[in-house]
Design an enzyme around this catalytic site. Structure first.
Site, mmCIF file in Angstrom:
data_model
loop_
_atom_site.group_PDB
_atom_site.id
_atom_site.type_symbol
_atom_site.label_atom_id
_atom_site.label_comp_id
_atom_site.label_asym_id
_atom_site.label_seq_id
_atom_site.Cartn_x
_atom_site.Cartn_y
_atom_site.Cartn_z
ATOM 1 N N ALA A 272 0.830 -1.197 0.000
ATOM 2 C CA ALA A 272 0.000 0.000 0.000
ATOM 3 C C ALA A 272 0.867 1.250 0.000
ATOM 4 O O ALA A 272 1.812 1.366 0.784
ATOM 5 C CB ALA A 272 -0.921 -0.001 1.212
ATOM 6 N N CYS B 95 -3.979 -8.439 5.251
ATOM 7 C CA CYS B 95 -3.548 -7.130 5.753
ATOM 8 C C CYS B 95 -3.905 -6.987 7.228
ATOM 9 O O CYS B 95 -5.067 -7.152 7.619
ATOM 10 C CB CYS B 95 -4.203 -6.018 4.941
ATOM 11 S SG CYS B 95 -3.768 -4.359 5.521
ATOM 12 N N LYS C 114 -4.228 -13.749 -1.398
ATOM 13 C CA LYS C 114 -3.050 -13.433 -0.583
ATOM 14 C C LYS C 114 -3.469 -13.405 0.876
ATOM 15 O O LYS C 114 -4.364 -12.659 1.263
ATOM 16 C CB LYS C 114 -2.424 -12.090 -0.967
ATOM 17 C CG LYS C 114 -1.083 -11.871 -0.245
ATOM 18 C CD LYS C 114 -0.346 -10.674 -0.781
ATOM 19 C CE LYS C 114 1.101 -10.663 -0.267
ATOM 20 N NZ LYS C 114 1.231 -10.598 1.182
ATOM 21 N N ASN D 56 6.158 -15.450 0.721
ATOM 22 C CA ASN D 56 6.360 -14.021 0.943
ATOM 23 C C ASN D 56 6.784 -13.796 2.391
ATOM 24 O O ASN D 56 6.391 -14.540 3.270
ATOM 25 C CB ASN D 56 5.043 -13.293 0.620
ATOM 26 C CG ASN D 56 5.068 -11.802 0.908
ATOM 27 O OD1 ASN D 56 4.137 -11.255 1.482
ATOM 28 N ND2 ASN D 56 6.118 -11.130 0.505
ATOM 29 N N ARG E 107 9.546 -5.354 0.435
ATOM 30 C CA ARG E 107 10.365 -4.245 0.913
ATOM 31 C C ARG E 107 11.781 -4.248 0.361
ATOM 32 O O ARG E 107 12.398 -3.191 0.232
ATOM 33 C CB ARG E 107 10.375 -4.245 2.439
ATOM 34 C CG ARG E 107 9.128 -3.622 3.010
ATOM 35 C CD ARG E 107 8.906 -3.938 4.482
ATOM 36 N NE ARG E 107 7.795 -3.147 4.992
ATOM 37 C CZ ARG E 107 6.516 -3.376 4.688
ATOM 38 N NH1 ARG E 107 6.206 -4.375 3.894
ATOM 39 N NH2 ARG E 107 5.560 -2.603 5.172
#
Length: 322
Positions: free
Chosen positions: A25, A107, A146, A207, A231
């Site tokens: 995001a 999330c 996800k 991930n 990242r």
């Protein structure tokens, strides 16, 4: 299992390779997606878009669905808690050119969770399955899910959620190997990830903290068909190329400070062209800590940079220092 960077079939879509940019995001917008494709990503995943906001015609969310040809192949991530709006948002993303539709059920941000979306969906696998099924029925492109291996470290949910996704027609599962309570810190639980890979026949993408060829190899050894890198790509969009080369036994030369600054300035210019100067400069500042680091005086340079408001002043600052 041997680490293998290769094309991967997700439903009907054949991706050029299995090292993908993870959705983030506020980060994985059009300019950054295009940059990561140049850096070797097989597919780039967009920042998540609210299905509820798309339903009500929110201008910002509708713009976020926009895709240019230089950003493809792209997976568009949507989030929500209602079957009808998930289906509507999936159709809207497909119409705008998405190659894959990804549903977010991982999330941990409170704002998202209060709306009944994100990782709270992990508490109700049946309802989550209905959301996946609604998206699958709504579009012709592949749909992926996800999520995370667990809400809390003590209770592993990943295998069950993966089986639900598979049974409802998902083409792949994107599994963050940390619990939601861990956010984005701590070691990934690779044993739990291996259980997820063993639980389903569809591809599983791992991930969570992948930043090198050595870490990528550990993920591939769990049985993952591919990896999502997040990242580590911020500040080094060529991490995909580097990891592929490292897995092939080649020596990796890290980006030096000058080259990193050059790439970052180019990204700032792309952001300004895409959003306009005020928003483009503002968005660029959010990731300054990833780009402007590891050199003498980096903190002072960042302090100067974040006070600037125009592209002309930013270019002057970079020219004087790099």
């Amino acid at each position: 299992m041997m680490a293998d960077v290769a094309p991967v079939l997700v439903g009907s879509f054949l991706a050029p390779n299995n090292l993908w940019l993870a959705p983030m995001a506020g980060v994985t917008d059009g300019p950054f997606r295009a940059l990561c494709l140049r850096g070797g990503a097989g597919v780039v995943c967009a920042e998540m878009v609210s299905a509820h906001a798309v339903h009500y015609g929110n201008a910002r969310s509708t713009r976020m669905l926009g895709i240019s040809e230089r950003e493809k192949p792209v997976s568009m991530q949507i989030f929500g808690s209602d079957e009808a709006t998930i289906a509507e948002a999936a159709r809207a993303a497909e119409a705008r050119g998405a190659d894959i539709i990804d549903i977010n059920a991982g999330c941990p941000v409170k704002k998202i969770n209060k709306a009944g979306a994100g990782c709270v969906l992990m508490k109700d696998p049946v309802h989550l399955g209905h959301l996946v099924a609604a998206a699958v029925k709504a579009v012709k492109v592949p749909v992926t899910l996800k999520t995370r291996i667990a809400l809390t470290r003590g209770t592993i949910l990943g295998p069950e959620l993966a089986r639900v996704a598979e049974s409802e027609g998902a083409a792949a599962v994107m599994m963050h190997a940390r619990a939601a309570e861990d956010m984005h810190t701590g070691a990934p639980n690779l044993d739990a990830l291996a259980r997820v890979c063993a639980a389903v026949k569809i591809p599983v993408f791992g991930n969570g903290g992948i930043d090198s060829a050595d870490m990528a190899k550990k993920f591939f050894e769990t049985g993952c068909a591919g990896l999502l890198i997040g990242r580590a790509a911020v500040g080094n969009p060529y991490v995909f190329r580097d990891i592929a080369r490292g897995l092939a036994g080649e020596k990796i030369t890290p980006l030096d400070t000058k080259r990193r600054a050059e790439i970052y300035l180019n990204l700032i210019e792309e952001n300004v062209a895409h959003y306009g100067e005020r928003i483009g400069v503002g968005r660029s500042k959010k990731t300054a800590g990833y780009w402007l680091r590891d050199f003498p005086g980096a903190a002072d340079f960042r302090a100067q940079f974040v006070r600037l408001e125009t592209l002309e002043d930013i270019k002057k600052l970079f020219a004087e220092n790099f």
